[in-house]
Motif scaffolding. Sequence first.
Motif, mmCIF file in Angstrom:
data_model
loop_
_atom_site.group_PDB
_atom_site.id
_atom_site.type_symbol
_atom_site.label_atom_id
_atom_site.label_comp_id
_atom_site.label_asym_id
_atom_site.label_seq_id
_atom_site.Cartn_x
_atom_site.Cartn_y
_atom_site.Cartn_z
ATOM 1 N N PRO A 1 17.213 54.024 43.025
ATOM 2 C CA PRO A 1 17.616 53.076 44.076
ATOM 3 C C PRO A 1 18.056 53.736 45.372
ATOM 4 O O PRO A 1 17.812 53.202 46.442
ATOM 5 C CB PRO A 1 18.758 52.292 43.426
ATOM 6 N N GLU A 2 18.678 54.904 45.312
ATOM 7 C CA GLU A 2 19.145 55.527 46.552
ATOM 8 C C GLU A 2 17.980 55.928 47.453
ATOM 9 O O GLU A 2 18.159 56.108 48.649
ATOM 10 C CB GLU A 2 20.070 56.718 46.281
ATOM 11 N N GLU B 1 15.522 53.963 47.982
ATOM 12 C CA GLU B 1 15.043 52.706 48.521
ATOM 13 C C GLU B 1 15.946 52.215 49.644
ATOM 14 O O GLU B 1 16.240 51.045 49.767
ATOM 15 C CB GLU B 1 14.920 51.679 47.414
ATOM 16 N N ARG B 2 16.386 53.132 50.459
ATOM 17 C CA ARG B 2 17.244 52.784 51.585
ATOM 18 C C ARG B 2 16.598 53.320 52.849
ATOM 19 O O ARG B 2 15.905 54.314 52.845
ATOM 20 C CB ARG B 2 18.628 53.387 51.406
ATOM 21 N N LYS C 1 19.383 48.378 52.657
ATOM 22 C CA LYS C 1 18.684 48.430 51.385
ATOM 23 C C LYS C 1 17.344 47.730 51.513
ATOM 24 O O LYS C 1 17.245 46.665 52.109
ATOM 25 C CB LYS C 1 19.514 47.735 50.305
ATOM 26 N N GLY D 1 14.295 44.178 43.960
ATOM 27 C CA GLY D 1 14.825 45.447 44.449
ATOM 28 C C GLY D 1 13.856 46.601 44.281
ATOM 29 O O GLY D 1 14.119 47.710 44.748
ATOM 30 N N ALA E 1 14.080 45.552 55.164
ATOM 31 C CA ALA E 1 15.352 46.257 55.029
ATOM 32 C C ALA E 1 16.429 45.247 55.378
ATOM 33 O O ALA E 1 16.382 44.613 56.440
ATOM 34 C CB ALA E 1 15.431 47.460 55.954
#
Length: 103
Positions: free
Chosen positions: A9-10, A12-13, A18, A39, A66
């Motif tokens: 997930p990090e 995907e920033r 996010k 997500g 985003a």
Amino acid sequence: MSEDGEPPPEWERRRGGKLVWTVHVTLVDEVRPTEAVFGREQAACTHARAMSKDTGVLAASVVRFAIDELGTRKGVAMFVQGERQMVPYVSDCRSIYAGGRRQ
């Protein structure tokens, strides 16, 4: 990479916002603004592929955003009858443009 091949997930920033992926469905007589929000891109594409096979559905598309960042919308995938189409190319399925009526 995680065991399902998705980035953690990090990753995907983007500039602090996010990333999310939305699925939009085009029906014979309407276009739904948003069917679902995910997500992970792979989950969104899997859902869009499945939705595109439903009766009355002409196409399902995946759009990336985003959160809290204007101007980050980008189409990433489109499915017609379970088949992924090239983006930004739109399917030859003319009934999408004709509101479900065959041309």
